[in-house]
Design a protein around this motif. Sequence first.
Motif, mmCIF file in Angstrom:
data_model
loop_
_atom_site.group_PDB
_atom_site.id
_atom_site.type_symbol
_atom_site.label_atom_id
_atom_site.label_comp_id
_atom_site.label_asym_id
_atom_site.label_seq_id
_atom_site.Cartn_x
_atom_site.Cartn_y
_atom_site.Cartn_z
ATOM 1 N N ALA A 21 3.962 -6.169 0.382
ATOM 2 C CA ALA A 21 5.257 -5.983 -0.272
ATOM 3 C C ALA A 21 5.895 -4.681 0.184
ATOM 4 O O ALA A 21 5.302 -3.917 0.947
ATOM 5 C CB ALA A 21 5.072 -6.007 -1.789
ATOM 6 N N TYR A 22 7.098 -4.433 -0.311
ATOM 7 C CA TYR A 22 7.930 -3.335 0.178
ATOM 8 C C TYR A 22 8.346 -2.395 -0.946
ATOM 9 O O TYR A 22 9.511 -2.071 -1.094
ATOM 10 C CB TYR A 22 9.142 -3.918 0.913
ATOM 11 C CG TYR A 22 8.703 -4.737 2.101
ATOM 12 C CD1 TYR A 22 8.531 -4.143 3.342
ATOM 13 C CD2 TYR A 22 8.389 -6.083 1.964
ATOM 14 C CE1 TYR A 22 8.086 -4.871 4.431
ATOM 15 C CE2 TYR A 22 7.944 -6.825 3.051
ATOM 16 C CZ TYR A 22 7.784 -6.218 4.278
ATOM 17 O OH TYR A 22 7.328 -6.923 5.348
ATOM 18 N N HIS A 23 7.367 -1.935 -1.729
ATOM 19 C CA HIS A 23 7.625 -1.002 -2.815
ATOM 20 C C HIS A 23 7.372 0.424 -2.338
ATOM 21 O O HIS A 23 6.405 0.682 -1.626
ATOM 22 C CB HIS A 23 6.711 -1.289 -4.010
ATOM 23 C CG HIS A 23 6.737 -2.712 -4.460
ATOM 24 N ND1 HIS A 23 7.884 -3.337 -4.877
ATOM 25 C CD2 HIS A 23 5.747 -3.638 -4.543
ATOM 26 C CE1 HIS A 23 7.602 -4.583 -5.204
ATOM 27 N NE2 HIS A 23 6.314 -4.785 -5.007
ATOM 28 N N GLY A 24 8.230 1.353 -2.751
ATOM 29 C CA GLY A 24 8.025 2.755 -2.421
ATOM 30 C C GLY A 24 9.330 3.512 -2.395
ATOM 31 O O GLY A 24 10.396 2.928 -2.183
ATOM 32 N N VAL A 25 9.228 4.815 -2.601
ATOM 33 C CA VAL A 25 10.435 5.643 -2.601
ATOM 34 C C VAL A 25 10.867 6.033 -1.189
ATOM 35 O O VAL A 25 12.036 6.347 -0.972
ATOM 36 C CB VAL A 25 10.263 6.913 -3.476
ATOM 37 C CG1 VAL A 25 10.103 6.544 -4.928
ATOM 38 C CG2 VAL A 25 9.098 7.757 -3.006
ATOM 39 N N GLY A 26 9.960 6.016 -0.250
ATOM 40 C CA GLY A 26 10.304 6.374 1.121
ATOM 41 C C GLY A 26 10.997 5.237 1.849
ATOM 42 O O GLY A 26 10.636 4.072 1.705
ATOM 43 N N VAL A 32 8.435 -0.932 6.576
ATOM 44 C CA VAL A 32 7.100 -1.279 7.058
ATOM 45 C C VAL A 32 6.305 -2.075 6.024
ATOM 46 O O VAL A 32 5.554 -2.976 6.362
ATOM 47 C CB VAL A 32 6.326 0.003 7.457
ATOM 48 C CG1 VAL A 32 4.902 -0.303 7.848
ATOM 49 C CG2 VAL A 32 7.051 0.715 8.580
ATOM 50 N N GLY A 33 6.450 -1.737 4.749
ATOM 51 C CA GLY A 33 5.690 -2.402 3.699
ATOM 52 C C GLY A 33 4.280 -1.869 3.588
ATOM 53 O O GLY A 33 3.882 -0.938 4.295
ATOM 54 N N ASN A 34 3.521 -2.469 2.693
ATOM 55 C CA ASN A 34 2.161 -2.009 2.429
ATOM 56 C C ASN A 34 1.387 -3.135 1.734
ATOM 57 O O ASN A 34 1.975 -4.106 1.265
ATOM 58 C CB ASN A 34 2.204 -0.756 1.542
ATOM 59 C CG ASN A 34 0.954 0.083 1.634
ATOM 60 O OD1 ASN A 34 -0.090 -0.374 2.088
ATOM 61 N ND2 ASN A 34 1.066 1.326 1.209
ATOM 62 N N GLU A 35 0.088 -2.943 1.657
ATOM 63 C CA GLU A 35 -0.765 -3.891 0.939
ATOM 64 C C GLU A 35 -0.859 -3.477 -0.525
ATOM 65 O O GLU A 35 -1.036 -2.295 -0.834
ATOM 66 C CB GLU A 35 -2.154 -3.923 1.565
ATOM 67 C CG GLU A 35 -2.165 -4.488 2.969
ATOM 68 C CD GLU A 35 -3.543 -4.468 3.599
ATOM 69 O OE1 GLU A 35 -4.523 -4.101 2.920
ATOM 70 O OE2 GLU A 35 -3.630 -4.829 4.783
ATOM 71 N N PHE A 36 -0.746 -4.468 -1.398
ATOM 72 C CA PHE A 36 -0.836 -4.257 -2.831
ATOM 73 C C PHE A 36 -1.815 -5.259 -3.423
ATOM 74 O O PHE A 36 -2.047 -6.325 -2.859
ATOM 75 C CB PHE A 36 0.537 -4.451 -3.499
ATOM 76 C CG PHE A 36 1.544 -3.408 -3.118
ATOM 77 C CD1 PHE A 36 1.771 -2.312 -3.933
ATOM 78 C CD2 PHE A 36 2.265 -3.522 -1.944
ATOM 79 C CE1 PHE A 36 2.704 -1.343 -3.584
ATOM 80 C CE2 PHE A 36 3.204 -2.565 -1.581
ATOM 81 C CZ PHE A 36 3.418 -1.476 -2.406
ATOM 82 N N GLU A 37 -2.332 -4.888 -4.581
ATOM 83 C CA GLU A 37 -3.252 -5.753 -5.306
ATOM 84 C C GLU A 37 -2.844 -5.720 -6.776
ATOM 85 O O GLU A 37 -2.522 -4.651 -7.305
ATOM 86 C CB GLU A 37 -4.662 -5.196 -5.129
ATOM 87 C CG GLU A 37 -5.769 -6.115 -5.438
ATOM 88 C CD GLU A 37 -7.087 -5.495 -4.996
ATOM 89 O OE1 GLU A 37 -7.928 -5.283 -5.874
ATOM 90 O OE2 GLU A 37 -7.243 -5.223 -3.782
ATOM 91 N N VAL A 38 -2.836 -6.867 -7.413
ATOM 92 C CA VAL A 38 -2.459 -6.939 -8.824
ATOM 93 C C VAL A 38 -3.537 -7.685 -9.589
ATOM 94 O O VAL A 38 -3.979 -8.759 -9.176
ATOM 95 C CB VAL A 38 -1.103 -7.660 -9.015
ATOM 96 C CG1 VAL A 38 -0.756 -7.784 -10.497
ATOM 97 C CG2 VAL A 38 0.004 -6.935 -8.255
ATOM 98 N N THR A 39 -3.960 -7.096 -10.700
ATOM 99 C CA THR A 39 -4.829 -7.771 -11.646
ATOM 100 C C THR A 39 -4.048 -7.900 -12.938
ATOM 101 O O THR A 39 -3.470 -6.922 -13.420
ATOM 102 C CB THR A 39 -6.143 -6.991 -11.877
ATOM 103 O OG1 THR A 39 -6.879 -6.983 -10.641
ATOM 104 C CG2 THR A 39 -6.987 -7.635 -12.962
ATOM 105 N N VAL A 40 -4.003 -9.102 -13.468
ATOM 106 C CA VAL A 40 -3.252 -9.341 -14.696
ATOM 107 C C VAL A 40 -4.125 -10.099 -15.691
ATOM 108 O O VAL A 40 -4.862 -11.005 -15.315
ATOM 109 C CB VAL A 40 -1.922 -10.081 -14.415
ATOM 110 C CG1 VAL A 40 -2.148 -11.439 -13.814
ATOM 111 C CG2 VAL A 40 -1.071 -10.181 -15.646
#
Length: 122
Positions: A21-26, A32-40
């Motif tokens: 995904a593409y979360h971030g302030v920069g 470029v995006g980054n790897e994320f992991e979510v536990t719900v």
Amino acid sequence: MITATDRDRMTITLDSLRFYAYHGVGAQERVVGNEFEVTVSVEIPPVYTDDLSATVSYADIAAIVGEEMAEPSDLIEHVAVRIRAAIMERLPAVIGGGVTVVKHKPPIPGVQLASASVTLRW
């Protein structure tokens, strides 16, 4: 015969849903995006039947998380709040829960970090 009390709850947990995904302030993070992991985890009243309509579908939870992860945000804190809001709006059986959003290898100058995360409980 099985009986319930008002305090009885079940927890459904989806562990380590992975996203790019593409979360971030920069600005670069949005490109470029980054790897994320979510536990719900969601809390629901106990289910005393073998009928899917009496519970919350894992697929529905995963779809909600995926939709919210696809919408870029500056802060993973905001992503967690959006996931909570969408779950509560779309899954009326949910009476509580929690979500953890993990950002792998966040770009912090001069620091090597495996991950940063935020957890929201409700």
